[in-house]
Design an enzyme around this catalytic site. Structure first.
Site, PDB file in Angstrom:
ATOM      1  N   ILE A  62       0.849  -1.190   0.000  1.00 60.77           N
ATOM      2  CA  ILE A  62       0.000   0.000   0.000  1.00 60.77           C
ATOM      3  C   ILE A  62       0.887   1.243   0.000  1.00 60.77           C
ATOM      4  O   ILE A  62       1.104   1.874   1.028  1.00 60.77           O
ATOM      5  CB  ILE A  62      -0.964  -0.022   1.218  1.00 60.77           C
ATOM      6  CG1 ILE A  62      -1.778  -1.315   1.212  1.00 60.77           C
ATOM      7  CG2 ILE A  62      -1.876   1.200   1.201  1.00 60.77           C
ATOM      8  CD1 ILE A  62      -2.786  -1.445   2.329  1.00 60.77           C
ATOM      9  N   PRO A  63       1.458   1.558  -1.175  1.00 58.74           N
ATOM     10  CA  PRO A  63       2.328   2.740  -1.240  1.00 58.74           C
ATOM     11  C   PRO A  63       1.549   4.035  -1.014  1.00 58.74           C
ATOM     12  O   PRO A  63       0.439   4.193  -1.506  1.00 58.74           O
ATOM     13  CB  PRO A  63       2.918   2.690  -2.642  1.00 58.74           C
ATOM     14  CG  PRO A  63       2.079   1.747  -3.423  1.00 58.74           C
ATOM     15  CD  PRO A  63       1.363   0.871  -2.461  1.00 58.74           C
ATOM     16  N   HIS A  64       2.148   4.924  -0.235  1.00 57.38           N
ATOM     17  CA  HIS A  64       1.539   6.230   0.024  1.00 57.38           C
ATOM     18  C   HIS A  64       2.652   7.212   0.369  1.00 57.38           C
ATOM     19  O   HIS A  64       3.788   6.801   0.563  1.00 57.38           O
ATOM     20  CB  HIS A  64       0.503   6.145   1.153  1.00 57.38           C
ATOM     21  CG  HIS A  64       1.026   5.515   2.402  1.00 57.38           C
ATOM     22  ND1 HIS A  64       1.196   4.143   2.521  1.00 57.38           N
ATOM     23  CD2 HIS A  64       1.432   6.033   3.570  1.00 57.38           C
ATOM     24  CE1 HIS A  64       1.679   3.869   3.731  1.00 57.38           C
ATOM     25  NE2 HIS A  64       1.843   4.993   4.375  1.00 57.38           N
ATOM     26  N   GLY A  65       2.317   8.472   0.447  1.00 57.21           N
ATOM     27  CA  GLY A  65       3.322   9.509   0.669  1.00 57.21           C
ATOM     28  C   GLY A  65       3.790   9.587   2.112  1.00 57.21           C
ATOM     29  O   GLY A  65       3.207   8.995   3.013  1.00 57.21           O
TER      30      GLY A  65
END
Length: 145
Positions: A62-65
């Site tokens: 779950i890539p996120h900033g």
């Protein structure tokens, strides 16, 4: 009126990527293309991955900033990338499902918890990996929007 968080346009099926960086850029580019985030958000997604892997287990990342990436988020949104052949996220962790997240304010926590519930069930993961249409994906994530 804020835009829908998750739509057919946010879904890519049957992708093939060589590296986790490429996979994260692809998840981020959907968010950029559909107006959820500025281009700079992708860089923050890559930075976040360097700090801590966004691999969640069960073939899901779950890539996120990073914390300071909020300024680049225009609207909360989710991107979905299916990689049936998998991509190595390091340490032997293979990812077949990438769910990119951009949350406005604290919305990302709510979005994350909903996604975690869906992804905690192995049968859902199997369905997501084998899905042949965006509609199938949207049906599995019905409660997230």
């Amino acid at each position: 009126m804020s835009k829908a968080i998750f739509t057919k346009e946010n879904i890519l099926l049957n992708e093939s990527v060589a590296t986790k960086e490429e996979a994260i850029k692809l998840a981020g580019s959907i968010l950029v293309k559909n107006g959820y985030v500025d281009e700079s958000y992708i860089e923050k997604m890559l930075q976040r991955e360097e700090l801590t892997s966004t691999y969640m287990g069960n073939f899901v990342a779950i890539p996120h900033g990073t914390e300071d990436s909020k300024q680049f988020v225009k609207d909360s949104g989710i991107s979905f990338v299916q990689v049936p052949s998998g991509v190595d996220f390091g340490g032997g962790n293979i990812v077949k499902i990438l769910i990119g997240i951009a949350g406005k304010g604290d919305e990302h926590l709510d979005i994350l918890s909903k996604i975690a519930i869906v992804c905690s069930e192995e049968e859902n993961i199997t369905k997501l990996v084998e899905a042949k249409s965006a509609d199938e994906i949207l049906a599995i994530f019905e409660g997230v929007n």
